[in-house]
Motif scaffolding. Structure first.
Motif, PDB file in Angstrom:
ATOM      1  N   LEU A  35       0.675  -1.214  -0.001  1.00  0.00           N
ATOM      2  CA  LEU A  35      -0.021  -0.048   0.060  1.00  0.00           C
ATOM      3  C   LEU A  35       1.061   1.486   0.034  1.00  0.00           C
ATOM      4  O   LEU A  35       0.404   2.482   0.300  1.00  0.00           O
ATOM      5  N   SER A  94     -12.272   0.519   2.774  1.00  0.00           N
ATOM      6  CA  SER A  94     -11.407   1.412   2.735  1.00  0.00           C
ATOM      7  C   SER A  94     -10.938   1.297   1.193  1.00  0.00           C
ATOM      8  O   SER A  94     -10.710   2.332   0.407  1.00  0.00           O
ATOM      9  N   ALA A  95     -10.976   0.053   0.222  1.00  0.00           N
ATOM     10  CA  ALA A  95     -10.785  -0.110  -0.837  1.00  0.00           C
ATOM     11  C   ALA A  95     -11.960   0.608  -1.703  1.00  0.00           C
ATOM     12  O   ALA A  95     -11.808   1.319  -2.714  1.00  0.00           O
ATOM     13  N   PHE A  96     -13.112   0.457  -1.247  1.00  0.00           N
ATOM     14  CA  PHE A  96     -14.257   1.008  -1.988  1.00  0.00           C
ATOM     15  C   PHE A  96     -14.130   2.622  -1.795  1.00  0.00           C
ATOM     16  O   PHE A  96     -14.582   3.311  -2.727  1.00  0.00           O
ATOM     17  N   LEU A  97     -13.819   3.207  -0.816  1.00  0.00           N
ATOM     18  CA  LEU A  97     -13.869   4.689  -0.380  1.00  0.00           C
ATOM     19  C   LEU A  97     -12.561   5.092  -1.060  1.00  0.00           C
ATOM     20  O   LEU A  97     -12.007   6.248  -0.895  1.00  0.00           O
ATOM     21  N   GLN A  98     -11.631   4.084  -1.701  1.00  0.00           N
ATOM     22  CA  GLN A  98     -10.275   4.501  -2.068  1.00  0.00           C
ATOM     23  C   GLN A  98      -9.354   5.171  -1.242  1.00  0.00           C
ATOM     24  O   GLN A  98      -8.410   6.093  -1.705  1.00  0.00           O
ATOM     25  N   ASN A  99      -9.251   4.620  -0.186  1.00  0.00           N
ATOM     26  CA  ASN A  99      -8.592   5.257   1.199  1.00  0.00           C
ATOM     27  C   ASN A  99      -7.566   4.053   1.673  1.00  0.00           C
ATOM     28  O   ASN A  99      -7.228   4.252   2.946  1.00  0.00           O
ATOM     29  N   ALA A 100      -7.294   2.919   1.109  1.00  0.00           N
ATOM     30  CA  ALA A 100      -6.913   1.760   1.712  1.00  0.00           C
ATOM     31  C   ALA A 100      -5.220   2.165   2.058  1.00  0.00           C
ATOM     32  O   ALA A 100      -4.660   1.748   2.816  1.00  0.00           O
ATOM     33  N   SER A 102      -4.305   4.919   3.199  1.00  0.00           N
ATOM     34  CA  SER A 102      -4.429   6.225   3.832  1.00  0.00           C
ATOM     35  C   SER A 102      -4.052   5.991   5.490  1.00  0.00           C
ATOM     36  O   SER A 102      -3.938   4.861   5.740  1.00  0.00           O
ATOM     37  N   TRP A 183      -7.228  -4.300  -7.391  1.00  0.00           N
ATOM     38  CA  TRP A 183      -6.259  -4.158  -6.083  1.00  0.00           C
ATOM     39  C   TRP A 183      -7.001  -3.054  -5.643  1.00  0.00           C
ATOM     40  O   TRP A 183      -7.388  -2.005  -6.206  1.00  0.00           O
ATOM     41  N   TYR A 185      -8.675  -4.908  -3.380  1.00  0.00           N
ATOM     42  CA  TYR A 185      -9.827  -5.836  -2.787  1.00  0.00           C
ATOM     43  C   TYR A 185      -9.224  -7.249  -2.547  1.00  0.00           C
ATOM     44  O   TYR A 185      -9.769  -7.868  -1.717  1.00  0.00           O
TER      45      TYR A 185
END
Length: 446
Positions: A35, A94-100, A102, A183, A185
């Motif tokens: 990440l 977090s992946a869905f919100l695109q902040n994995a 973060s 990625w 997910y």
């Protein structure tokens, strides 16, 4: 009724004990590296995850004093199932919100791993205690190699095959990829799988595990149990030598554990090797798996035939050699074939050397509070791993990979200073004599 063979539950018990340790302490570092977090941040913060394995010595007497080891280990497996499922759900959100990548995800997942570490450390205490109570002395000698193999199998699969599949799930290369999900997910899928696996472990063991007559609270007074277990451990003969050996034996391992995966996986422009998740996992999960099992088999056989004292010197030398392998790789950047060969040799040597360490811990964990004594020993070992591990990221950032591995190689030589101490520990000699009197070989089950 015919007694249930330990083959029905020892392999799965030690698979369940090994997976969370490697996932929490090593796979977490690979996750954060994938990440994009820095080596220094990864090593320092994931180094804190050793803390429960250090502190478990303080609550291990409660496992002796309250309820049964069987109930404790079932509870530990159940809690780990819930923790891994929650981490998987957190990764998916977090992946869905695109902040994995973060700090929010880093913080939440780190707390999840820390909670899981406490459950895993408790599971270690209960499983090792159950092993000592559910098996006869002859069976303990027979299965000491078997349990080590399955524990190491879980660690290699966790740091190898699972990472390889996780990388393949989201890799766009059609030759290496299953091309199933974007990625990152794939990381969510990994932890959901682990959660379901531990739910299955808990269900299986609740059905199959026998309830030994000796598996009962050793004291109705938790405070007295805690005090007595520590007194009997730290008042045993040669305790200073025992502590020094436990702290020094894996010093080189402690420096390398967090940095090696990052060195192998980080991009080449950072001075690392730049190996893909798939190749990393394949090397660790195939060649490494075969090597570590071979090392356990040979190590168990040699320990059974020759005894601990004759084996410990060559095993210790074999343990520190991989430090020099990584110093060479950092300098020469060899091809993938040579890298795979060196990593395979590392796992072979580690399989040998850790068999000796496991036997040492077993030899010095005796008496009424053997479960607590085993937990105290492994807790001290975790302390010896934690401090160097937390410092390793900063050292690597300051020195670079080449100088870091060179320094680690020199520091690992302190392991050799611990070996003469074992000759002064009388409990080793007494326990080996007891094994011989019962005609028990550490390699019988191998």
């Amino acid at each position: 009724m015919k007694k249930l063979s330990p083959w029905a539950f020892i392999p799965t018990l030690y698979l369940a004990e090994g997976f969370p340790y490697i996932v929490i302490n090593t796979v977490s570092a690979v996750l954060y590296a994938d990440l994009g977090f820095s080596n220094e941040k990864i090593a320092f913060w994931t180094g804190w995850l050793y803390l429960p394995w250090i502190l478990k010595m303080f609550w291990s007497p409660l496992v002796d004093a309250r309820s049964t080891k069987r109930r404790w280990l079932l509870a530990g497996q159940t809690v780990l199932a819930a923790v891994f499922l929650l981490v998987g759900m957190c990764a998916a959100v977090s992946a869905f919100l695109q902040n994995a990548g973060s700090m929010t995800f880093f913080t939440l997942s780190l707390f999840g791993f820390l909670f899981g570490a406490f459950a895993s450390a408790t599971l270690d205490v209960a499983t090792d205690g159950y092993y000592l109570l559910a098996l006869t002395p002859r069976e303990q000698g027979y299965f000491v190699g078997i349990r080590t193999i399955f524990y190491r199998l879980a660690m290699i699969l966790g740091s190898g095959a699972l990472i390889s599949v996780t990388g393949a799930l989201a890799n766009p290369n059609p030759k290496l990829s299953l091309d199933i999900m974007p990625w990152p997910y794939n990381w969510a899928a990994l932890f959901v799988f682990l959660g379901l696996l531990f739910a299955a472990f808990a269900a299986w063991h609740s059905k199959i595990l026998p309830a030994p007559a000796e598996d009962k609270p050793v004291s109705s007074n938790s405070a007295n149990a805690w005090k007595e277990s520590f007194q009997t451990y730290f008042s045993q003969q040669n305790i200073i030598y025992i502590l020094l050996f436990i702290l020094l034996y894996r010093l080189g391992d402690a420096l390398l554990e967090k940095i090696v995966p990052l060195f192998l996986l980080k991009p080449q422009d950072t001075g690392a090797m730049g190996i893909s998740l798939q190749y990393y996992g394949l090397i660790k999960g195939t060649l490494g798996l075969g090597a570590v099992i071979a090392g356990n088999l040979v190590g168990g056989w040699l320990l059974g035939k020759l005894g601990f004292k004759k084996c410990i010197w060559p095993f210790a030398v074999i343990l520190i050699l991989p430090n020099f392998f990584y110093a060479y790789m950092a300098w020469a950047k060899p091809c993938l074939t040579v890298t795979a060969l060196l990593i395979t040799l590392e796992h072979l040597g580690n399989g040998l050397a850790m068999m000796a360490f496991s036997v040492f811990i077993m030899y010095v964990s005796q008496g009424k509070y053997k479960t607590s004594h085993y937990a105290i020993s492994t807790g001290i070992m975790a302390l010896g791993m934690m401090a160097p591990s937390m410092l390793s990221g900063k050292l690597q950032a300051e020195l670079g990979y080449e100088n870091f591995f060179l320094l680690a190689s020199v520091i690992s030589l302190f392991t050799l200073a611990a070996i003469p101490l074992t000759g002064k520990i009388q409990s080793i000699e007494k326990t080996e004599q007891a094994f011989k009197q019962h005609k028990i070989s550490l390699s019988d089950g191998d």
